[in-house]
Write a protein that holds these residues in place. Sequence first.
Motif, PDB file in Angstrom:
ATOM      1  N   SER A 119       0.969  -6.628   1.757  1.00 12.95           N
ATOM      2  CA  SER A 119       1.829  -6.125   2.472  1.00 12.95           C
ATOM      3  C   SER A 119       2.840  -5.253   2.060  1.00 12.95           C
ATOM      4  N   GLU A 120       2.970  -5.358   0.511  1.00  8.84           N
ATOM      5  CA  GLU A 120       3.541  -4.396  -0.027  1.00  8.84           C
ATOM      6  C   GLU A 120       3.133  -2.855  -0.126  1.00  8.84           C
ATOM      7  N   TRP A 121       1.716  -2.878  -0.262  1.00 11.55           N
ATOM      8  CA  TRP A 121       1.011  -1.790  -0.127  1.00 11.55           C
ATOM      9  C   TRP A 121       1.166  -1.001   1.243  1.00 11.55           C
ATOM     10  N   THR A 122       0.949  -1.728   2.251  1.00  9.35           N
ATOM     11  CA  THR A 122       0.907  -1.579   3.772  1.00  9.35           C
ATOM     12  C   THR A 122       2.275  -1.059   4.056  1.00  9.35           C
ATOM     13  N   SER A 123       3.449  -1.620   3.621  1.00  9.46           N
ATOM     14  CA  SER A 123       4.686  -1.309   4.000  1.00  9.46           C
ATOM     15  C   SER A 123       5.041  -0.027   3.517  1.00  9.46           C
ATOM     16  N   ALA A 124       4.644   0.350   2.229  1.00 11.66           N
ATOM     17  CA  ALA A 124       5.181   1.528   1.330  1.00 11.66           C
ATOM     18  C   ALA A 124       4.124   2.698   1.780  1.00 11.66           C
ATOM     19  N   ASN A 125       3.141   2.305   2.000  1.00  8.20           N
ATOM     20  CA  ASN A 125       1.865   3.416   2.270  1.00  8.20           C
ATOM     21  C   ASN A 125       1.820   4.518   1.775  1.00  8.20           C
ATOM     22  N   PRO A 126       1.961   4.461   0.154  1.00 11.44           N
ATOM     23  CA  PRO A 126       1.837   5.704  -0.515  1.00 11.44           C
ATOM     24  C   PRO A 126       0.673   6.418  -0.811  1.00 11.44           C
ATOM     25  N   VAL A 127       0.800   7.675  -1.051  1.00  8.59           N
ATOM     26  CA  VAL A 127      -0.474   8.553  -1.405  1.00  8.59           C
ATOM     27  C   VAL A 127      -0.591   8.493  -2.901  1.00  8.59           C
ATOM     28  N   LEU A 128      -1.836   7.983  -3.159  1.00  6.78           N
ATOM     29  CA  LEU A 128      -2.254   7.713  -4.567  1.00  6.78           C
ATOM     30  C   LEU A 128      -2.680   9.082  -5.009  1.00  6.78           C
TER      31      LEU A 128
END
Length: 67
Positions: free
Chosen positions: A13-22
């Motif tokens: 959920s943290e990844w989905t919420s932040a949705n960063p570009v790696l």
Amino acid sequence: MATRIKIRRGTSSEWTSANPVLDLGELGLETDTKKLKAGTGSTAWNSLEYLTKNISEIESEIGRAHV
């Protein structure tokens, strides 16, 4: 001098919420699902596929990082 490799971590959920570009070749781990994604440098997290391929297939998708 030893080289240290760090993998970015967070819950699904943290990844989905932040949705960063790696960054290209940067790894992101979902700590609750134990799933891994590799960055392309231009694709946001929610559009990346989980790693399920062998290293040759991954290299062809994200390009080879030069050391």
